[in-house]
Design a protein around this motif. Structure first.
Motif, PDB file in Angstrom:
ATOM      1  N   ASP A 124       0.828  -1.209   0.000  1.00 22.72           N
ATOM      2  CA  ASP A 124       0.000   0.000   0.000  1.00 22.72           C
ATOM      3  C   ASP A 124       0.865   1.262   0.000  1.00 22.72           C
ATOM      4  O   ASP A 124       0.692   2.172   0.824  1.00 22.72           O
ATOM      5  CB  ASP A 124      -0.942  -0.013   1.211  1.00 22.72           C
ATOM      6  CG  ASP A 124      -2.071   1.007   1.076  1.00 22.72           C
ATOM      7  OD1 ASP A 124      -2.465   1.310  -0.064  1.00 22.72           O
ATOM      8  OD2 ASP A 124      -2.542   1.503   2.107  1.00 22.72           O
ATOM      9  N   VAL A 125       1.784   1.309  -0.929  1.00 20.21           N
ATOM     10  CA  VAL A 125       2.720   2.435  -0.992  1.00 20.21           C
ATOM     11  C   VAL A 125       1.982   3.747  -1.222  1.00 20.21           C
ATOM     12  O   VAL A 125       2.336   4.793  -0.654  1.00 20.21           O
ATOM     13  CB  VAL A 125       3.758   2.183  -2.098  1.00 20.21           C
ATOM     14  CG1 VAL A 125       4.695   3.383  -2.239  1.00 20.21           C
ATOM     15  CG2 VAL A 125       4.550   0.913  -1.801  1.00 20.21           C
ATOM     16  N   PHE A 126       0.936   3.738  -2.029  1.00 21.35           N
ATOM     17  CA  PHE A 126       0.253   4.972  -2.396  1.00 21.35           C
ATOM     18  C   PHE A 126      -1.035   5.211  -1.599  1.00 21.35           C
ATOM     19  O   PHE A 126      -1.774   6.141  -1.896  1.00 21.35           O
ATOM     20  CB  PHE A 126      -0.052   4.965  -3.891  1.00 21.35           C
ATOM     21  CG  PHE A 126       1.185   4.933  -4.743  1.00 21.35           C
ATOM     22  CD1 PHE A 126       1.940   6.083  -4.942  1.00 21.35           C
ATOM     23  CD2 PHE A 126       1.618   3.747  -5.322  1.00 21.35           C
ATOM     24  CE1 PHE A 126       3.087   6.049  -5.712  1.00 21.35           C
ATOM     25  CE2 PHE A 126       2.765   3.709  -6.093  1.00 21.35           C
ATOM     26  CZ  PHE A 126       3.511   4.863  -6.284  1.00 21.35           C
ATOM     27  N   GLY A 127      -1.329   4.385  -0.599  1.00 23.29           N
ATOM     28  CA  GLY A 127      -2.418   4.668   0.331  1.00 23.29           C
ATOM     29  C   GLY A 127      -3.805   4.298  -0.118  1.00 23.29           C
ATOM     30  O   GLY A 127      -4.779   4.797   0.441  1.00 23.29           O
ATOM     31  N   ARG A 128      -3.942   3.395  -1.097  1.00 27.35           N
ATOM     32  CA  ARG A 128      -5.292   3.017  -1.536  1.00 27.35           C
ATOM     33  C   ARG A 128      -6.050   2.304  -0.410  1.00 27.35           C
ATOM     34  O   ARG A 128      -7.205   2.624  -0.126  1.00 27.35           O
ATOM     35  CB  ARG A 128      -5.195   2.116  -2.767  1.00 27.35           C
ATOM     36  CG  ARG A 128      -6.538   1.631  -3.302  1.00 27.35           C
ATOM     37  CD  ARG A 128      -6.319   0.722  -4.501  1.00 27.35           C
ATOM     38  NE  ARG A 128      -5.506  -0.428  -4.151  1.00 27.35           N
ATOM     39  CZ  ARG A 128      -5.994  -1.554  -3.632  1.00 27.35           C
ATOM     40  NH1 ARG A 128      -7.300  -1.684  -3.440  1.00 27.35           N
ATOM     41  NH2 ARG A 128      -5.194  -2.570  -3.349  1.00 27.35           N
ATOM     42  N   LEU A 129      -5.403   1.331   0.228  1.00 26.94           N
ATOM     43  CA  LEU A 129      -6.064   0.586   1.298  1.00 26.94           C
ATOM     44  C   LEU A 129      -6.340   1.471   2.508  1.00 26.94           C
ATOM     45  O   LEU A 129      -7.359   1.309   3.198  1.00 26.94           O
ATOM     46  CB  LEU A 129      -5.208  -0.615   1.702  1.00 26.94           C
ATOM     47  CG  LEU A 129      -4.975  -1.666   0.610  1.00 26.94           C
ATOM     48  CD1 LEU A 129      -4.101  -2.791   1.134  1.00 26.94           C
ATOM     49  CD2 LEU A 129      -6.300  -2.218   0.102  1.00 26.94           C
ATOM     50  N   LYS A 130      -5.436   2.398   2.776  1.00 25.00           N
ATOM     51  CA  LYS A 130      -5.652   3.315   3.891  1.00 25.00           C
ATOM     52  C   LYS A 130      -6.873   4.185   3.651  1.00 25.00           C
ATOM     53  O   LYS A 130      -7.655   4.462   4.568  1.00 25.00           O
ATOM     54  CB  LYS A 130      -4.407   4.176   4.106  1.00 25.00           C
ATOM     55  CG  LYS A 130      -4.499   5.088   5.317  1.00 25.00           C
ATOM     56  CD  LYS A 130      -3.214   5.875   5.511  1.00 25.00           C
ATOM     57  CE  LYS A 130      -3.306   6.766   6.739  1.00 25.00           C
ATOM     58  NZ  LYS A 130      -2.054   7.542   6.942  1.00 25.00           N
ATOM     59  N   ALA A 131      -7.046   4.636   2.420  1.00 27.36           N
ATOM     60  CA  ALA A 131      -8.230   5.436   2.093  1.00 27.36           C
ATOM     61  C   ALA A 131      -9.505   4.611   2.247  1.00 27.36           C
ATOM     62  O   ALA A 131     -10.534   5.109   2.728  1.00 27.36           O
ATOM     63  CB  ALA A 131      -8.121   5.985   0.676  1.00 27.36           C
ATOM     64  N   GLN A 132      -9.467   3.352   1.868  1.00 25.12           N
ATOM     65  CA  GLN A 132     -10.631   2.488   2.037  1.00 25.12           C
ATOM     66  C   GLN A 132     -10.956   2.281   3.517  1.00 25.12           C
ATOM     67  O   GLN A 132     -12.122   2.259   3.912  1.00 25.12           O
ATOM     68  CB  GLN A 132     -10.384   1.147   1.349  1.00 25.12           C
ATOM     69  CG  GLN A 132     -10.339   1.243  -0.169  1.00 25.12           C
ATOM     70  CD  GLN A 132     -10.002  -0.084  -0.828  1.00 25.12           C
ATOM     71  OE1 GLN A 132      -9.608  -1.044  -0.161  1.00 25.12           O
ATOM     72  NE2 GLN A 132     -10.138  -0.147  -2.147  1.00 25.12           N
ATOM     73  N   GLU A 133      -9.922   2.152   4.346  1.00 20.99           N
ATOM     74  CA  GLU A 133     -10.161   2.030   5.781  1.00 20.99           C
ATOM     75  C   GLU A 133     -10.765   3.316   6.338  1.00 20.99           C
ATOM     76  O   GLU A 133     -11.665   3.279   7.186  1.00 20.99           O
ATOM     77  CB  GLU A 133      -8.860   1.694   6.498  1.00 20.99           C
ATOM     78  CG  GLU A 133      -9.046   1.494   8.005  1.00 20.99           C
ATOM     79  CD  GLU A 133      -7.743   1.239   8.719  1.00 20.99           C
ATOM     80  OE1 GLU A 133      -7.778   0.809   9.882  1.00 20.99           O
ATOM     81  OE2 GLU A 133      -6.675   1.479   8.125  1.00 20.99           O
TER      82      GLU A 133
END
Length: 481
Positions: A148-157
């Motif tokens: 998740d280098v670019f934060g896609r999963l973090k945004a989903q969380e």
């Protein structure tokens, strides 16, 4: 020597060429303005200066029937149970989104039996050096991780966490609506009792007038028609009194639905005597307070935050994904050798990104952007819905209070007029028609005054709900369960 060192670099450049081409197509997420709506500095129907009351005082917290039914509803109401389940669903979604950012570790065991054509190996296969059938036994532990280098999963969380806030605000809105409905139903029940008392008083006054007319009839100084008209007036009051039972049945049925209790339990709670109905002054408030107090506004704001995070996740789908994976296990062709120097394993790293998806990612971004615009429109709608509800509620309180004052004065004036007409009739200075007409007007005014007081009390419950509600003292402990 030089050629040998340049070949790996050439292969590496060839591997990253598609990603470099994909990076050229990367675009930031579209900017969508979401300004806070401008609200007026004060309400148009604001209360007069010097009036003040707590928001909880607008409900009937001292009424034992309301306290009992509210506590029962907070413990057993189906609507609250449904709202709580939606919160748990949102929490589970947030846990799943958070777990997606962590490594995924799995274990497996297998037994495989392969059969091959040994002739394809030429002489070695024909001479039996290569077995035609082979059985392998294995056990593995696998691990994979999206960096998740670019934060896609973090945004989903982040979007999943915002949906918890939305579900919690919606549950608070259900609770406030439930308490408001119960309070309004209890007020309606008490108003029916006041109306019934007024009608009983009207019927008793009409019967006294009928007795007086009967006495004068027996004395031969008045026609029997006067007595009949007075008795008809008493019958009219009794018929209106009987009609109140249908309204009581509707109130009980509504409370059964709201509280999840039986009709007998609801009747038992309503049978407790209530305090004298009071009309506390409406509390002053600022329109800006709706942004934090109203559950529907808070839920709309949380949904807007979730849509913003969804848009960020959709935009970051354009970026490459770095995945790390590894396997360690045991592999043997004989079960006895499975734990005898049979360890195998591998470690891999992969990077992948969109190169030519024919607009798939772009369409996802456009859809997420449209959802965010819709969420912002819903948020603005919730804000102005709250503002309109509060303005209307303040105006309703002012109008209903004026109606109460007018109907009380009308009741008192008509009652004095009826008493004067009765005195004049007994003194022989007025006819029976004047007495009967004055009594008919006075009878109707008493019930109207009781109904107006109920509407004024009901308007305060509407204001309580419009301003966002608050826990009443009698149900504060139940609210913490």
């Amino acid at each position: 020597m030089i050629r040998a060192t340049h070949r790996p670099r050439a292969h590496l450049a060839a591997a990253f060429l598609p990603l470099a081409l994909a990076a050229c197509a990367l675009q930031p997420a579209p900017e969508i303005a979401t300004p806070t709506p401008d609200l007026p500095e004060s309400y148009f129907y604001r209360p007069e200066n010097g009036t003040s009351a707590g928001l909880a005082a607008l409900l009937p917290p001292d009424d034992p029937a309301y306290a009992a039914l509210a506590d029962a509803a907070l413990a057993n109401a189906p609507s609250l149970a449904e709202a709580a389940a939606r919160i748990e669903s949102a929490r589970a979604g947030a846990r799943r989104a958070g777990a997606e950012r962590l490594p995924n570790i799995a274990a497996d065991a297998n037994v495989r039996r392969n059969r091959i054509n040994t002739a394809q190996f030429g002489a070695a296969g024909q001479q039996g050096f290569i077995p035609a059938e082979q059985t392998s036994y294995g056990a593995n532990i696998t691990a994979s991780w999206d960096a998740d280098v670019f934060g896609r999963l973090k945004a989903q969380e982040r979007a999943a966490l915002a949906r918890i806030d939305a579900a919690s605000a919606q549950a608070r809105g259900v609770r406030i609506a439930l308490l408001a409905e119960i309070a309004g139903s209890v007020i309606d029940w008490r108003v029916l009792a006041a109306r019934a008392a007024a009608l009983e008083s009207d019927a008793a006054a009409a019967l006294r007038l009928a007795e007086l007319a009967g006495t004068r009839e027996q004395a031969g100084i008045a026609p029997g028609f006067d007595r009949v008209r007075a008795e008809a007036q008493a019958s009219a009051s009794r018929s209106r009194l009987v009609a109140l039972e249908s309204e009581r049945a509707r109130i009980v049925g509504r409370l059964v639905t709201l509280t999840g209790q039986s009709a007998a339990e609801v009747f038992a709670a309503l049978a407790t005597p209530g305090p004298t109905m009071t009309l506390p002054p409406p509390p002053p408030a600022l329109p800006s307070e709706l942004l934090t107090n109203r559950p529907d506004v808070a839920a709309a704001a949380a949904n807007l935050a979730a849509s913003d995070a969804d848009l960020a996740a959709a935009a970051r789908a354009r970026f490459p994904r770095l995945t790390l994976s590894g396997v360690i296990g045991l592999l043997a062709f004989d079960p006895a050798d499975l734990f005898n120097d049979s360890i195998v394993g591998n470690l891999a790293a992969g990077i992948a990104g969109p190169l030519l998806d024919f607009g798939r990612v772009g369409a996802g971004i456009d859809a997420a952007a449209a959802d965010k615009r819709a969420a912002f429109a819903a948020y603005r709608g919730a804000v102005f819905q709250a503002l309109g509800d509060a303005e209307a509620a303040y105006g309703l309180v002012a109008a209903s209070d004026a109606e109460v004052r007018a109907t009380i004065k009308e009741r008192d004036d008509l009652e004095r007029a009826a008493q004067l007409a009765d005195s004049r009739y007994r003194a022989g200075l007025a006819g029976f028609s004047d007495v009967l007409e004055a009594r008919r007007a006075a009878d109707a005014s008493g019930e109207r005054a009781a109904a107006a007081a109920g509407r004024a009390a009901r308007s305060r419950v509407v204001l309580w709900q419009a301003l966002g509600g608050t826990a009443a003292p009698s149900v504060a402990t139940a609210d913490q369960r």
